[in-house]
Write an enzyme that holds these catalytic residues in place. Structure first.
Site, PDB file in Angstrom:
ATOM      1  N   LYS A  35       0.811  -1.233   0.000  1.00 58.27           N
ATOM      2  CA  LYS A  35       0.000   0.000   0.000  1.00 58.27           C
ATOM      3  C   LYS A  35       0.841   1.278   0.000  1.00 58.27           C
ATOM      4  O   LYS A  35       0.405   2.295  -0.520  1.00 58.27           O
ATOM      5  CB  LYS A  35      -0.950   0.006   1.198  1.00 58.27           C
ATOM      6  CG  LYS A  35      -0.252   0.157   2.536  1.00 58.27           C
ATOM      7  CD  LYS A  35      -1.232   0.116   3.700  1.00 58.27           C
ATOM      8  CE  LYS A  35      -0.478   0.257   5.014  1.00 58.27           C
ATOM      9  NZ  LYS A  35      -1.195  -0.280   6.157  1.00 58.27           N
ATOM     10  N   ARG A 130      -7.877   0.092  16.812  1.00 56.08           N
ATOM     11  CA  ARG A 130      -8.345   0.348  15.461  1.00 56.08           C
ATOM     12  C   ARG A 130      -9.317  -0.796  15.178  1.00 56.08           C
ATOM     13  O   ARG A 130     -10.275  -0.955  15.928  1.00 56.08           O
ATOM     14  CB  ARG A 130      -7.175   0.432  14.468  1.00 56.08           C
ATOM     15  CG  ARG A 130      -7.580   1.124  13.177  1.00 56.08           C
ATOM     16  CD  ARG A 130      -6.425   1.329  12.214  1.00 56.08           C
ATOM     17  NE  ARG A 130      -5.956   0.074  11.628  1.00 56.08           N
ATOM     18  CZ  ARG A 130      -4.956  -0.028  10.763  1.00 56.08           C
ATOM     19  NH1 ARG A 130      -4.302   1.058  10.395  1.00 56.08           N
ATOM     20  NH2 ARG A 130      -4.574  -1.196  10.275  1.00 56.08           N
TER      21      ARG A 130
END
Ligand SMILES: *Cc1c(COP(=O)(O)O)cnc(C)c1O
Length: 354
Positions: A35, A130
């Protein structure tokens, strides 16, 4: 064409080999996370050539593109998926991180529809807050998940060092391993994939605290930058300068260092503040916020400092630079992981691998 991102193929290859070997000595496979550079094929190819076989990306769009570029390796989707992208997830990814039963049901239905199987890796939150199921809820989740059709529960994963900045340690990794045991006792079998974290979890190898059950890490930063920013640790033997951002000088003049006249807002709605350092030599580069996050770059040469930037111009103070500098010169910058991400998503920055 400038600005451009230059990738040093040999240094990248070296880092990828080193991280792969470091992990495999501890029985850990590396999943290379793409990414940070938008899964640019030239970069991925170098990492694959180092013998890393599995890839991971946070964007299904990148995964889809990799498939179109004939990358047939195992690819994991590492952002828990949106319901609206499940059809593509099932079509293009080999495995996916999941933390919601509704998402899992939708994946199951889509697998039935497409006649496919997908590996599910259940995300466990051990404190970074998260994504992930809390450890105490893992058993119930696994019980529900195991009833779904065409769902192969391949393992558990966890992540720290992201939003919460929680560092990996003995405590949180053992909470994760306990969750693995509770999932396995529900399923009545051993889970093949125990994905212990990202670059920052390399720290546990360093400290001799990596549990034996962890057999996978998902690694981006360590391969690309040779560092572990969360822990502020260097990974010995790696190159830190795989990437260089280059920009071209379009003006060099000596000017006052404090803007002249009444100061209002700058182009981004902020009130700029400049210290009066007298007349200074300044270079303007054709590089701006449309190309890169400015605080993600640093001039590589001593004696150059960034004064400010607008969407298209970067001002460098070069008064203390010992070399000569003129219009047309190309200035190299070191770049951070965040900086790399931003240049990768900018169509204005050319990418070259040398
Ligand atoms: C980004 C990410 C990684 C890789 O992180 P690095 O710090 O680049 O190693 C691993 N897992 C997940 C879930 C991620 O989002």
């Amino acid at each position: 064409m400038y600005p451009r991102l230059v990738v040093d193929r040999d240094k990248l290859y070296h880092n990828a080999c080193l991280i792969k070997n470091l992990c495999s000595r501890h029985g850990i496979e590396v999943v290379a996370v793409t990414k940070g550079y938008c899964a640019l094929k030239d970069i991925t190819d170098v990492i694959l050539s180092a013998g890393i076989e599995k890839l991971a990306d946070s964007r299904i769009l990148n995964i889809k593109r990799m498939r179109n570029e004939c990358i047939n390796n195992y690819i994991m989707l590492i952002r828990i998926p949106m319901l609206s992208e499940i059809a593509d997830v099932v079509r293009y990814a080999d495995s996916v991180l999941v933390s919601e039963m509704d998402t899992l049901r939708s994946i199951s239905e889509e697998c039935v529809r497409q006649g496919r199987w997908i590996e599910i890796i259940i995300m466990v939150d051990v404190g970074d807050l998260r994504e992930g199921i809390m450890p105490e809820d893992v058993a119930d989740f696994v019980k529900e998940a195991s009833k779904l059709r065409r769902i192969n529960i391949a393992g558990l994963a966890t992540n720290v060092g992201c939003i919460g900045g929680t560092m990996p340690d003995k405590d949180n990794i053992s909470r994760f391993i306990e969750a693995v045991y509770s999932a396995e006792s529900i399923l009545g079998r051993k889970l093949p994939t125990i994905s212990g974290g990202s670059t920052c979890t390399l720290k546990l190898i360093d400290d001799g605290e990596m549990p034996e059950r962890v057999n996978q890490l998902r690694i981006g930063e360590a391969i690309l930058f040779g560092i572990n920013d969360v822990c502020g640790r260097d990974i010995p033997g790696t190159y830190k300068d795989v990437f260089t951002l280059e920009a071209e000088v379009v003006e060099v003049k000596r000017k006052p260092s404090k803007p002249i006249g009444e100061v209002g807002f700058d182009a981004f709605g902020e009130v700029p503040h400049f210290e009066d350092r007298g007349i200074r030599k300044r270079a303007i580069l054709a590089l701006g916020k449309q190309d890169v996050i400015i605080n993600g770059i640093k001039p590589r040469h001593a004696g150059m400092t960034i004064v400010g930037a607008s969407s298209d111009h970067l001002i460098l103070d070069v008064e203390d630079y010992e070399g000569t500098i003129g219009v047309g010169d190309v200035i190299p910058f070191d770049i951070t992981y965040g900086g790399l991400l931003s240049v990768s998503t900018s169509p204005y920055v050319e990418k070259v691998i040398l």
